[in-house]
Motif scaffolding. Structure first.
Motif, PDB file in Angstrom:
ATOM      1  N   ALA A 166     -34.478 -23.508  -2.165  1.00  0.00           N
ATOM      2  CA  ALA A 166     -33.306 -24.319  -1.832  1.00  0.00           C
ATOM      3  C   ALA A 166     -33.199 -25.573  -2.684  1.00  0.00           C
ATOM      4  N   ARG A 167     -34.311 -26.168  -3.084  1.00  0.00           N
ATOM      5  CA  ARG A 167     -34.284 -27.415  -3.848  1.00  0.00           C
ATOM      6  C   ARG A 167     -33.606 -27.238  -5.204  1.00  0.00           C
ATOM      7  N   ASN A 168     -33.507 -26.010  -5.684  1.00  0.00           N
ATOM      8  CA  ASN A 168     -32.879 -25.748  -6.978  1.00  0.00           C
ATOM      9  C   ASN A 168     -31.524 -25.075  -6.850  1.00  0.00           C
TER      10      ASN A 168
ATOM     11  N   ALA B 237     -31.315 -30.022 -24.893  1.00  0.00           N
ATOM     12  CA  ALA B 237     -31.382 -28.564 -25.001  1.00  0.00           C
ATOM     13  C   ALA B 237     -32.430 -27.977 -24.067  1.00  0.00           C
ATOM     14  N   GLU B 238     -33.587 -28.650 -23.940  1.00  0.00           N
ATOM     15  CA  GLU B 238     -34.637 -28.097 -23.084  1.00  0.00           C
ATOM     16  C   GLU B 238     -34.224 -28.071 -21.623  1.00  0.00           C
ATOM     17  N   ASP B 239     -33.337 -29.005 -21.220  1.00  0.00           N
ATOM     18  CA  ASP B 239     -32.851 -28.986 -19.841  1.00  0.00           C
ATOM     19  C   ASP B 239     -31.778 -27.933 -19.636  1.00  0.00           C
ATOM     20  N   ARG B 240     -30.971 -27.692 -20.671  1.00  0.00           N
ATOM     21  CA  ARG B 240     -29.924 -26.691 -20.531  1.00  0.00           C
ATOM     22  C   ARG B 240     -30.499 -25.295 -20.366  1.00  0.00           C
ATOM     23  N   LEU B 241     -31.707 -25.076 -20.860  1.00  0.00           N
ATOM     24  CA  LEU B 241     -32.323 -23.759 -20.766  1.00  0.00           C
ATOM     25  C   LEU B 241     -32.937 -23.494 -19.406  1.00  0.00           C
ATOM     26  N   VAL B 242     -33.014 -24.520 -18.560  1.00  0.00           N
ATOM     27  CA  VAL B 242     -33.608 -24.353 -17.233  1.00  0.00           C
ATOM     28  C   VAL B 242     -32.496 -24.146 -16.217  1.00  0.00           C
ATOM     29  N   PRO B 243     -32.409 -22.980 -15.584  1.00  0.00           N
ATOM     30  CA  PRO B 243     -31.329 -22.728 -14.628  1.00  0.00           C
ATOM     31  C   PRO B 243     -31.554 -23.456 -13.325  1.00  0.00           C
TER      32      PRO B 243
ATOM     33  N   ASP C 172     -24.592 -31.635  -9.916  1.00  0.00           N
ATOM     34  CA  ASP C 172     -25.653 -30.772 -10.431  1.00  0.00           C
ATOM     35  C   ASP C 172     -26.310 -31.420 -11.651  1.00  0.00           C
ATOM     36  N   ARG C 173     -27.223 -30.725 -12.280  1.00  0.00           N
ATOM     37  CA  ARG C 173     -27.996 -31.311 -13.380  1.00  0.00           C
ATOM     38  C   ARG C 173     -27.159 -31.503 -14.641  1.00  0.00           C
ATOM     39  N   PHE C 174     -25.950 -30.930 -14.685  1.00  0.00           N
ATOM     40  CA  PHE C 174     -25.048 -31.137 -15.806  1.00  0.00           C
ATOM     41  C   PHE C 174     -24.086 -32.289 -15.546  1.00  0.00           C
ATOM     42  N   GLY C 175     -24.223 -32.952 -14.381  1.00  0.00           N
ATOM     43  CA  GLY C 175     -23.336 -34.045 -14.038  1.00  0.00           C
ATOM     44  C   GLY C 175     -21.994 -33.599 -13.502  1.00  0.00           C
ATOM     45  N   ARG C 176     -21.863 -32.336 -13.133  1.00  0.00           N
ATOM     46  CA  ARG C 176     -20.609 -31.819 -12.612  1.00  0.00           C
ATOM     47  C   ARG C 176     -20.666 -31.751 -11.096  1.00  0.00           C
TER      48      ARG C 176
ATOM     49  N   PHE D 239     -27.426 -25.166  -1.341  1.00  0.00           N
ATOM     50  CA  PHE D 239     -28.285 -25.810  -0.348  1.00  0.00           C
ATOM     51  C   PHE D 239     -28.399 -27.310  -0.600  1.00  0.00           C
ATOM     52  N   LEU D 240     -27.430 -27.867  -1.338  1.00  0.00           N
ATOM     53  CA  LEU D 240     -27.378 -29.304  -1.645  1.00  0.00           C
ATOM     54  C   LEU D 240     -28.546 -29.769  -2.494  1.00  0.00           C
ATOM     55  N   LEU D 241     -29.146 -28.849  -3.246  1.00  0.00           N
ATOM     56  CA  LEU D 241     -30.249 -29.181  -4.167  1.00  0.00           C
ATOM     57  C   LEU D 241     -31.370 -29.939  -3.450  1.00  0.00           C
ATOM     58  N   ALA D 242     -31.725 -29.476  -2.278  1.00  0.00           N
ATOM     59  CA  ALA D 242     -32.782 -30.133  -1.490  1.00  0.00           C
ATOM     60  C   ALA D 242     -33.430 -29.101  -0.571  1.00  0.00           C
ATOM     61  N   PRO D 243     -34.680 -29.328  -0.177  1.00  0.00           N
ATOM     62  CA  PRO D 243     -35.318 -28.423   0.793  1.00  0.00           C
ATOM     63  C   PRO D 243     -34.538 -28.422   2.103  1.00  0.00           C
TER      64      PRO D 243
END
Length: 412
Positions: A318-320, A147-153, A365-369, A324-328
């Motif tokens: 960009a890292r988030n 749950a704590e990760d789902r709350l972080v966009p 992404d962080r949800f595995g999708r 931007f491919l989740l990277a700087p």
């Protein structure tokens, strides 16, 4: 009296008294159940001589299990001295001792009240029970984001001063005057409504006029389309949320309102009169991702984007950001647009380099999708520079990009 030297001399004489005429009495016949017990004892003894052990009631073999159950039933009947002659291995005595050492406790009925110490007080008491053999598959949660990760966009949209607010000041003043004069329609937004958001859309949020200045960078998340927005507020601030996040913010705000013109909707020629053609900036960046599939082609894999925001601000997080491919990223080049629609320039560039777009580029992404960014191309910075110059000179339609030779050439 005659003296006999051996037993043979005695037996050799005539038996006048008939003492040696001994008739053996036949064995008393057993009752049918007694004969079954005797056969059972013989069968168990044969099993013992064959395996070196008595039958096991928990055995996987059906015959052994059946024999063990019958054997235990015979032992519960008490001492079986009349079967001793069949029990050549003395097995009956051992079974009788183990079963008669302590009487079995009476079975409890399910209607009986449980003892106080048998009633669990929490889930931990249930799962800590040694007699409860529960597989980890039933208690371990997998493929679920905490749950704590789902709350972080992925990208936190912040409010910051709008660097070109003068472009929007008059539009906000005209909209406010039209609302006061009743020339514009205002309607509430239902909680479950999926609000239509286009460039030029106007809303009221948190008491502020809210303008959608840019809708760019389409991406797909779990099969759903999403866009990065540029939102301008009437107090001189701006933000850059995702379309899905902006819709949720409107639905959660009880005071949110959508602003429309009077008319017949999208067919009205003046329906998009609020849309402002902003002059933007073409930016080219290179990913600093450490993913092997991306790092090995980072020299020729470039993102070509167009934005009306400040470029440094656009790439700061960009890292988030999945686009931007989740990277700087490293800023390679920028090209200012003058009197050109940023939207049309973006479409022209992406269409021009479409043959160089990697078809299998995706990230998780962080949800595995899977996320499929659409603004990355296998090109060199000089190719982008040449294409932008052709747009400025209005002759891009005469050129084409050849991915095999990695060159821009005249159309044949």
């Amino acid at each position: 009296m005659a003296r006999y030297r051996s037993i043979e001399e005695i037996l050799g004489e005539e038996d006048d008294l008939g003492l040696l005429n001994v008739t053996l009495r036949p064995r008393a016949a057993r009752r049918p159940e007694g004969e079954r017990d005797a056969e059972l004892v013989r069968e168990v003894n044969r099993f013992f001589e064959r395996t070196g052990r008595v039958p096991d009631p928990e055995a996987a073999d059906y015959e052994e299990m059946r024999l063990a159950i019958l054997w235990a039933g015979l032992a519960r009947c008490g001492p079986a001295g009349h079967l001793a002659e069949e029990d050549v291995n003395g097995l009956l005595s051992g079974v009788s001792l183990t079963l008669t050492a302590e009487p079995a406790a009476p079975e409890r009925d399910w209607r009986d009240e449980p003892d106080a110490d048998e009633v669990p007080t929490s889930l931990d008491d249930i799962f800590d029970d040694d007699e409860l053999d529960v597989s980890d598959a039933f208690t371990a949660i997998k493929h679920v984001t905490p749950a704590e990760d789902r709350l972080v966009p992925d990208h936190r949209a912040e409010f910051y001063p709008c660097h070109d607010f003068e472009r929007f000041r008059d539009m906000f003043a005209q909209t406010q005057a039209a609302l006061e004069a009743g020339e514009r329609e205002v309607r509430s937004i239902n909680h479950n409504e999926e609000v239509r958001v286009d460039e030029g859309s106007l809303f009221i949020r948190k008491g502020l006029l809210t303008y959608v200045a840019e809708k760019a960078e389409m991406t797909a998340r779990a099969g759903k389309r999403d866009h990065r927005l540029r939102i301008i507020f009437s107090n001189g601030m701006e933000s850059d949320p995702l379309l899905s996040s902006f819709r949720k913010a409107l639905a959660d705000d009880a005071t949110a309102r959508a602003i429309h013109r009077h008319g017949i909707g999208a067919m009205d020629p003046a329906w998009e009169a609020d849309r402002i053609d902003l002059t933007g900036t073409v930016y080219v960046v290179r990913s600093k991702s450490r993913e092997p599939a991306i790092a090995e082609v980072s020299g020729i894999l470039l993102k070509i984007g167009v934005t009306t925001q400040e470029v440094r601000r656009r790439i700061a997080d960009a890292r988030n950001d999945p686009t931007f491919l989740l990277a700087p990223v490293e800023l390679v080049a920028t090209y200012d647009l003058v009197n050109l629609s940023w939207r049309k320039v973006e479409q022209l560039l992406h269409r021009f380099f479409d043959a160089a777009r990697p078809r299998d580029l995706w990230i998780t992404d962080r949800f595995g999708r899977k996320v499929y960014p659409r603004e990355w191309f296998y090109v060199l910075p000089e190719h982008v520079s040449r294409a932008v110059q052709a747009i400025r000179e209005s002759n891009l339609h005469e050129l084409e990009y050849d991915p095999e030779s990695q060159a821009i050439r005249k159309k044949r």
